[in-house]
Motif scaffolding. Structure first.
Motif, PDB file in Angstrom:
ATOM      1  N   ALA A  35       0.817  -1.195  -0.035  1.00 55.60           N
ATOM      2  CA  ALA A  35      -0.096   0.083   0.166  1.00 55.60           C
ATOM      3  C   ALA A  35       0.873   1.301  -0.153  1.00 55.60           C
ATOM      4  O   ALA A  35       1.817   1.491   0.765  1.00 55.60           O
ATOM      5  CB  ALA A  35      -0.768  -0.166   1.239  1.00 55.60           C
ATOM      6  N   VAL A  36       0.418   2.092  -0.872  1.00 57.05           N
ATOM      7  CA  VAL A  36       1.353   3.409  -1.039  1.00 57.05           C
ATOM      8  C   VAL A  36       0.320   4.533  -1.185  1.00 57.05           C
ATOM      9  O   VAL A  36      -0.831   4.391  -1.687  1.00 57.05           O
ATOM     10  CB  VAL A  36       2.286   3.402  -2.260  1.00 57.05           C
ATOM     11  CG1 VAL A  36       3.637   2.443  -1.770  1.00 57.05           C
ATOM     12  CG2 VAL A  36       1.958   2.980  -3.650  1.00 57.05           C
ATOM     13  N   ALA A  37       0.891   5.709  -1.005  1.00 58.01           N
ATOM     14  CA  ALA A  37       0.120   6.871  -1.573  1.00 58.01           C
ATOM     15  C   ALA A  37       0.952   8.089  -1.545  1.00 58.01           C
ATOM     16  O   ALA A  37       2.228   8.265  -1.274  1.00 58.01           O
ATOM     17  CB  ALA A  37      -0.828   7.224  -0.193  1.00 58.01           C
TER      18      ALA A  37
ATOM     19  N   GLU B  67      -1.142  -2.435 -11.391  1.00 57.25           N
ATOM     20  CA  GLU B  67      -1.439  -1.136 -11.238  1.00 57.25           C
ATOM     21  C   GLU B  67      -2.866  -0.710 -11.630  1.00 57.25           C
ATOM     22  O   GLU B  67      -3.116  -1.387 -13.043  1.00 57.25           O
ATOM     23  CB  GLU B  67      -0.458  -0.022 -11.586  1.00 57.25           C
ATOM     24  CG  GLU B  67       0.233   0.449 -10.410  1.00 57.25           C
ATOM     25  CD  GLU B  67      -0.633   1.579  -9.435  1.00 57.25           C
ATOM     26  OE1 GLU B  67      -1.824   1.312  -9.145  1.00 57.25           O
ATOM     27  OE2 GLU B  67      -0.104   2.226  -8.841  1.00 57.25           O
ATOM     28  N   ASP B  68      -3.715   0.064 -10.925  1.00 57.90           N
ATOM     29  CA  ASP B  68      -4.905   0.418 -11.909  1.00 57.90           C
ATOM     30  C   ASP B  68      -4.606   1.635 -12.885  1.00 57.90           C
ATOM     31  O   ASP B  68      -5.002   1.651 -14.135  1.00 57.90           O
ATOM     32  CB  ASP B  68      -5.959   0.902 -10.999  1.00 57.90           C
ATOM     33  CG  ASP B  68      -5.413   1.993  -9.953  1.00 57.90           C
ATOM     34  OD1 ASP B  68      -4.343   2.322  -9.799  1.00 57.90           O
ATOM     35  OD2 ASP B  68      -6.407   2.526  -9.186  1.00 57.90           O
ATOM     36  N   ILE B  69      -3.717   2.702 -12.657  1.00 60.04           N
ATOM     37  CA  ILE B  69      -3.717   3.775 -13.499  1.00 60.04           C
ATOM     38  C   ILE B  69      -2.136   4.232 -13.281  1.00 60.04           C
ATOM     39  O   ILE B  69      -1.507   4.279 -12.341  1.00 60.04           O
ATOM     40  CB  ILE B  69      -4.537   4.909 -12.912  1.00 60.04           C
ATOM     41  CG1 ILE B  69      -4.653   5.806 -14.285  1.00 60.04           C
ATOM     42  CG2 ILE B  69      -4.427   5.364 -11.654  1.00 60.04           C
ATOM     43  CD1 ILE B  69      -5.834   7.060 -14.007  1.00 60.04           C
ATOM     44  N   VAL B  70      -1.423   4.622 -14.558  1.00 59.14           N
ATOM     45  CA  VAL B  70      -0.390   5.414 -14.354  1.00 59.14           C
ATOM     46  C   VAL B  70      -0.726   6.851 -14.878  1.00 59.14           C
ATOM     47  O   VAL B  70      -1.348   6.995 -15.958  1.00 59.14           O
ATOM     48  CB  VAL B  70       0.696   5.123 -15.416  1.00 59.14           C
ATOM     49  CG1 VAL B  70       1.752   5.876 -15.472  1.00 59.14           C
ATOM     50  CG2 VAL B  70       1.249   3.600 -15.018  1.00 59.14           C
TER      51      VAL B  70
ATOM     52  N   SER C  41       0.907  10.397 -13.345  1.00 61.32           N
ATOM     53  CA  SER C  41       2.137  11.294 -13.331  1.00 61.32           C
ATOM     54  C   SER C  41       3.400  10.149 -13.578  1.00 61.32           C
ATOM     55  O   SER C  41       4.455  10.555 -14.063  1.00 61.32           O
ATOM     56  CB  SER C  41       2.490  12.114 -12.304  1.00 61.32           C
ATOM     57  OG  SER C  41       2.635  11.324 -11.111  1.00 61.32           O
ATOM     58  N   GLY C  42       3.279   9.002 -13.189  1.00 65.27           N
ATOM     59  CA  GLY C  42       4.117   7.956 -13.347  1.00 65.27           C
ATOM     60  C   GLY C  42       5.131   7.762 -12.062  1.00 65.27           C
ATOM     61  O   GLY C  42       5.749   6.918 -11.853  1.00 65.27           O
ATOM     62  N   THR C  43       4.463   8.736 -11.124  1.00 66.19           N
ATOM     63  CA  THR C  43       5.405   8.758  -9.786  1.00 66.19           C
ATOM     64  C   THR C  43       5.442   7.379  -9.027  1.00 66.19           C
ATOM     65  O   THR C  43       6.476   6.932  -8.554  1.00 66.19           O
ATOM     66  CB  THR C  43       4.963  10.099  -8.954  1.00 66.19           C
ATOM     67  OG1 THR C  43       5.010  10.829  -9.677  1.00 66.19           O
ATOM     68  CG2 THR C  43       5.718  10.182  -7.422  1.00 66.19           C
ATOM     69  N   THR C  44       4.353   6.977  -9.039  1.00 68.50           N
ATOM     70  CA  THR C  44       4.042   5.598  -7.995  1.00 68.50           C
ATOM     71  C   THR C  44       4.684   4.550  -8.602  1.00 68.50           C
ATOM     72  O   THR C  44       5.420   3.772  -7.990  1.00 68.50           O
ATOM     73  CB  THR C  44       2.719   5.365  -7.944  1.00 68.50           C
ATOM     74  OG1 THR C  44       2.032   6.687  -7.198  1.00 68.50           O
ATOM     75  CG2 THR C  44       2.299   4.139  -6.961  1.00 68.50           C
TER      76      THR C  44
END
Ligand code: PRP
Length: 176
Positions: A66-68, A98-101, A103-106
Motif C-alpha cells: 500500500a502506497v500513497a 496497477e490500476d492507473i499510471v 504522473s508515473g511517480t508511483t
C-alpha cells in the motif's frame, strides 16, 4: 451517485475482454517454474488484480503493498509507503499490478524500490495510462497496458474520487 458520471470511457465488456488478452500474454511470457509474484498496489488495483489473477494460466502468487502520494495535486514525486509486502522478492519474478499510471511517480517509486531487493525481474501491468504520459515520451515503461485514456479524472474499476466510485464495473469520466 451516478449523476456525477459524465460518460463511460471503457465499458465492462471492453475491460474484461482486454484482461483476457493481457492474461493470455502474461501466461505465455512466464513459465510455471518461474515463481511469478503479482504485486497489487493498494488500494486502486485490488479489483484489477482479482480479475487478472483469476484469468492467468501460469502459476503465480499474489502479494499486496500500500502506497500513497504525499500530495496528489503537486506531483511532488514523493510516495509514502503505508504497508510493505509480506514476503521477500529476492529471486522472484515480480509483476507490479496497477490500476492507473498518471504522473508515473508511483510506478517509478515501486520499480526502484523492488529492484533494490534483488528480484529475478520486475515488470508492470497497468489497466489504464493517461495519454499525457506517452505524449511526453518520458521514462514510464509499462510492459502490459490495458488502455490509453485522455487526461481527465476517471473513476470506476478501482479508481476513486474521495474513495467513492471504486466498485463501478466500468471506467468513466467524472463530471465536475
Ligand atoms: C493512485 C493510483 C496509482 C497512482 C497513480 O493511487 O491507484 O497508484 O495514484 O498516480 P501517479 O502515476 O501520478 O503516481 P492513490 O495514491 O490515489 O491511492 P489509492 O490507490 O489508494 O486510491
Amino acid at each position: 451517485m451516478l449523476k456525477d458520471i459524465k460518460r463511460i470511457l471503457i465499458s465492462e465488456e471492453q475491460i474484461q475482454s482486454r484482461i483476457d488478452e493481457l492474461a493470455n500474454q502474461i501466461s505465455n511470457d512466464y513459465s510455471d517454474d518461474e515463481s511469478l509474484l503479482l504485486v497489487s498496489i493498494l488500494r486502486g488495483a485490488f479489483i484489477f488484480t482479482a480479475d487478472l489473477a483469476r484469468k492467468l494460466k501460469v502459476k503465480h502468487a499474489v502479494d499486496f503493498i500500500a502506497v500513497a502520494s504525499y500530495n496528489k495535486s503537486t506531483s511532488s514525486g514523493e510516495v509514502r509507503l503505508i504497508s510493505d509486502l509480506r514476503q521477500s522478492i529476492e529471486g522472484r519474478h515480480v509483476l507490479i499490478v496497477e490500476d492507473i499510471v498518471d504522473s508515473g511517480t508511483t510506478l517509478r517509486y515501486l520499480a526502484n524500490l523492488f529492484r533494490e531487493r534483488n528480484p529475478a525481474s520486475v515488470k508492470s501491468c497497468v489497466m489504464v495510462s493517461k495519454d499525457i504520459v506517452n505524449n511526453k515520451n518520458s521514462n514510464h515503461h509499462v510492459d502490459y497496458l490495458g488502455f490509453v485514456i485522455p487526461d481527465v479524472w476517471v473513476v470506476g474499476y478501482g479508481l476513486d474520487y474521495n474513495d467513492d466510485y471504486r466498485t463501478l464495473p466500468y471506467i468513466a469520466e467524472l463530471k465536475f
